[in-house]
Design a protein around this motif. Structure first.
Motif, PDB file in Angstrom:
ATOM      1  N   UNK A  86      36.425  29.583  97.588  1.00 19.30           N
ATOM      2  CA  UNK A  86      37.480  29.824  98.579  1.00 19.30           C
ATOM      3  C   UNK A  86      36.988  29.553  99.992  1.00 19.30           C
ATOM      4  N   UNK A  87      37.903  29.029 100.824  1.00 18.84           N
ATOM      5  CA  UNK A  87      37.560  28.873 102.230  1.00 18.84           C
ATOM      6  C   UNK A  87      37.763  30.220 102.926  1.00 18.84           C
ATOM      7  N   UNK A 160      44.178  16.583  93.167  1.00 23.57           N
ATOM      8  CA  UNK A 160      45.007  17.799  93.191  1.00 23.57           C
ATOM      9  C   UNK A 160      44.261  18.963  93.834  1.00 23.57           C
ATOM     10  N   UNK A 161      45.002  20.016  94.063  1.00 22.62           N
ATOM     11  CA  UNK A 161      44.475  21.170  94.787  1.00 22.62           C
ATOM     12  C   UNK A 161      43.600  22.068  93.914  1.00 22.62           C
ATOM     13  N   UNK A 162      42.568  21.526  93.315  1.00 17.93           N
ATOM     14  CA  UNK A 162      41.695  22.310  92.446  1.00 17.93           C
ATOM     15  C   UNK A 162      40.271  22.261  92.981  1.00 17.93           C
ATOM     16  N   UNK A 167      28.565  15.199  93.209  1.00 16.59           N
ATOM     17  CA  UNK A 167      28.520  14.119  94.194  1.00 16.59           C
ATOM     18  C   UNK A 167      28.445  14.707  95.619  1.00 16.59           C
ATOM     19  N   UNK A 168      27.590  15.705  95.778  1.00 16.88           N
ATOM     20  CA  UNK A 168      27.400  16.321  97.094  1.00 16.88           C
ATOM     21  C   UNK A 168      28.117  17.639  97.261  1.00 16.88           C
ATOM     22  N   UNK A 169      29.205  17.837  96.509  1.00 18.23           N
ATOM     23  CA  UNK A 169      29.989  19.073  96.662  1.00 18.23           C
ATOM     24  C   UNK A 169      29.411  20.186  95.798  1.00 18.23           C
ATOM     25  N   UNK A 170      29.489  21.406  96.301  1.00 15.39           N
ATOM     26  CA  UNK A 170      28.802  22.514  95.633  1.00 15.39           C
ATOM     27  C   UNK A 170      29.712  23.667  95.255  1.00 15.39           C
ATOM     28  N   UNK A 171      29.214  24.468  94.317  1.00 17.57           N
ATOM     29  CA  UNK A 171      29.747  25.803  94.070  1.00 17.57           C
ATOM     30  C   UNK A 171      28.585  26.744  94.364  1.00 17.57           C
TER      31      UNK A 171
END
Ligand code: IMP
Ligand code: MG
Length: 186
Positions: A86-87, A160-162, A167-171
């Protein structure tokens, strides 16, 4: 711990993700966006700045820059807003610009535009620091989430909004090293 199963799923901490965008598709989309940028900047006499927004944009930047055919300079900054999936809505500049950008044309290289809070803040910072012009280039855009007025000049792919990783993006800082992009599997 990262568990890779034969189902092409990955588990990062408490969440499981399934393969969503294979690297080959990312490459094709980056080819197209790089061609647009080359067309717009072809023959330029200045040295435009590619602004790497750390950490998420690191892989996209590497792929994009090797396709660009004009002289350019890399500058980095670090902005944070996400906790988990979440932001927080609050964008913090965790590291300032690594070079003076006064009077320069800047191409912001973003991994993903979601709410748009980050690019709004970046545009503000770049104007404050005296950039001659700034454009936004993003690998991914979530059009259903993006409601800001800032023009996104170059978009490689819409999704989509998921919540996604790879590829650089994290959790929570995990998953950045995956070559493919994975989507939350719920
Ligand atoms: P925005 O400010 O809401 O547009 O979000 C931008 C930043 O949040 C991106 O640069 C990413 O670092 C992060 N972000 C947004 N969506 C995702 C996602 O689905 N996965 C991982 N990070 C994301
Ligand atoms: Mg980012």
């Amino acid at each position: 711990m990262i568990i890779i199963s034969p189902m092409e799923k990955v588990t990062l901490n408490d969440k499981t993700f399934r393969k969503f965008i294979p690297y080959e598709k990312l490459e094709t989309a980056i080819d197209e966006v790089a061609a647009q940028i080359n067309k717009d900047f072809e023959g330029c006499t200045d040295v435009p700045i590619l602004l790497c927004v750390l950490n998420g944009s690191i892989m996209f930047m590497a792929e994009l820059m090797k396709r660009l055919t004009f002289n350019c300079q890399i500058v980095s900054t670090k902005l944070t807003s996400y906790v988990g999936t979440e932001t927080t809505g609050k964008v913090k500049q965790a590291m300032g610009l690594t070079a003076d950008i006064t009077g320069r044309r800047v191409i912001v290289v973003e991994d993903i535009v979601d709410s748009g809070n980050t690019i709004v803040e970046l545009k503000r910072i770049l104007a404050e620091k005296g950039a001659a012009d700034s454009r936004i280039c993003t690998l991914l855009l979530k059009p259903d989430s993006y409601k800001k007025d800032v023009k996104i000049d170059y978009t490689a792919m819409e999704i989509p909004n998921d919540f996604i990783v790879g590829f650089g993006l994290d959790y929570d800082e995990l998953g950045r090293n995956f070559k493919d992009i994975y989507i939350l599997d719920e």
